[in-house]
Design an enzyme around this catalytic site. Structure first.
Site, short mmCIF file in Angstrom:
data_model
loop_
_atom_site.label_atom_id
_atom_site.label_comp_id
_atom_site.label_asym_id
_atom_site.label_seq_id
_atom_site.Cartn_x
_atom_site.Cartn_y
_atom_site.Cartn_z
N ILE A 9 -4.56 1.47 -2.80
CA ILE A 9 -3.95 2.41 -1.85
C ILE A 9 -4.71 3.73 -1.90
O ILE A 9 -4.79 4.38 -2.94
CB ILE A 9 -2.46 2.62 -2.17
N GLU A 208 -10.09 -0.93 5.95
CA GLU A 208 -9.59 -0.87 7.35
C GLU A 208 -10.03 -2.13 8.11
O GLU A 208 -10.33 -2.09 9.30
CB GLU A 208 -10.09 0.41 8.03
#
Ligand code: FAD
Length: 226
Positions: A9, A208
């Site tokens: 994260i 991403e």
């Protein structure tokens, strides 16, 4: 009540608000996932391991651990079971952001190579490399601006965002390698901006949605287009 651990994260421990995708139903795969907004201070939410990475050390990356985190229904983002749709929409615009990150790193590599050549001398081989680097960056920039322009006008931009992410981040990887080659041994020295940009560029091709995944998105959009 949310339970589980999510690894890798970005900005873990620094974010004030997390967007969490959790399985809320027995439905298969994407259909059983819902999206929630969870404030960083929520009881039961904590940072787990923070990782050492090869690059992007200006931004911490680590685990987010959820142990019986109570989330009110008002914090649900979108409808129940529609989390995958939220995630895909967030990824589309997020990919324009990663394109910008790639462009910044790539432009820095071009600028540093230029300065080095101006101050330290250069041959025609360096000139050709610099010209190719700058041309790649300009073409990548135009793709990113196109995707951002479509997004800001509320027009479809999934394919353009994937193309921009793919090209900007592959460009960042290639031109940072080229810049280090121009710099030679100075570039290879630990702590030089050349080696830092090269290490930073690599993760951009992975997150991403990896660049292989961007190719899947682009091909799907092209093949299925009416
Ligand atoms: C620095 C960093 C920060 C991150 N931050 C976040 C974050 O904030 N939030 C978050 O949710 N995640 C985050 N991630 C995770 C990131 O989104 C994933 O690492 C990324 O989506 C790739 O998934 P994976 O690592 O599971 O690779 P895998 O899916 O295991 O893939 C491994 C390799 O196989 C390739 N591959 C997989 N499937 C196919 C296919 N069908 N065809 C061809 N090739 C394929 C991939 O392209 C990749 O090269 C971060 C990762 C990094 C490195």
């Amino acid at each position: 009540m949310l339970n589980g651990t999510k690894t890798f994260i970005t900005n873990v421990g620094h974010a004030g608000l997390y967007v969490i995708f959790a399985r809320t139903g027995p439905d298969e795969r994407a259909a059983g996932v819902t999206s929630f907004l969870v404030p960083a201070g929520s009881p039961g939410l904590r940072v787990g391991q923070v990782f050492d990475k090869m690059g992007l050390n200006g931004s911490p990356t680590g685990e987010l651990v959820l142990e019986d985190v109570e989330v009110p229904a008002a914090n649900r983002l979108g409808a129940e079971g529609k989390g995958f749709v939220v995630a895909m929409r967030a990824l589309d615009s997020g990919r324009i952001g990663i394109s910008g990150q790639g462009l910044g790193i790539a432009q820095a590599a071009v600028d540093e190579a230029r300065t080095l050549m101006r101050d330290g001398g250069h041959d025609q081989g360096d000139d050709f490399t610099l010209a190719d680097m700058a041309t790649r960056v300009e073409s990548a920039r135009l793709l990113a601006y196109q995707a951002a322009w479509l997004c800001s006008r509320g027009r479809p931009f999934t394919r353009q965002a994937s193309m921009a992410k793919l090209h900007c981040t592959d460009t960042a990887m290639q031109v940072t390698i080229d810049a280090l080659q121009i710099a030679g041994e100075e570039g290879a020295r630990a702590g030089s901006p050349f080696e830092r940009h090269m290490r930073d560029a690599k993760a951009l091709q992975i997150y991403e949605g990896s660049n292989q995944v961007q190719r899947i998105v682009i091909a799907r959009e092209l093949v299925n287009a009416g």
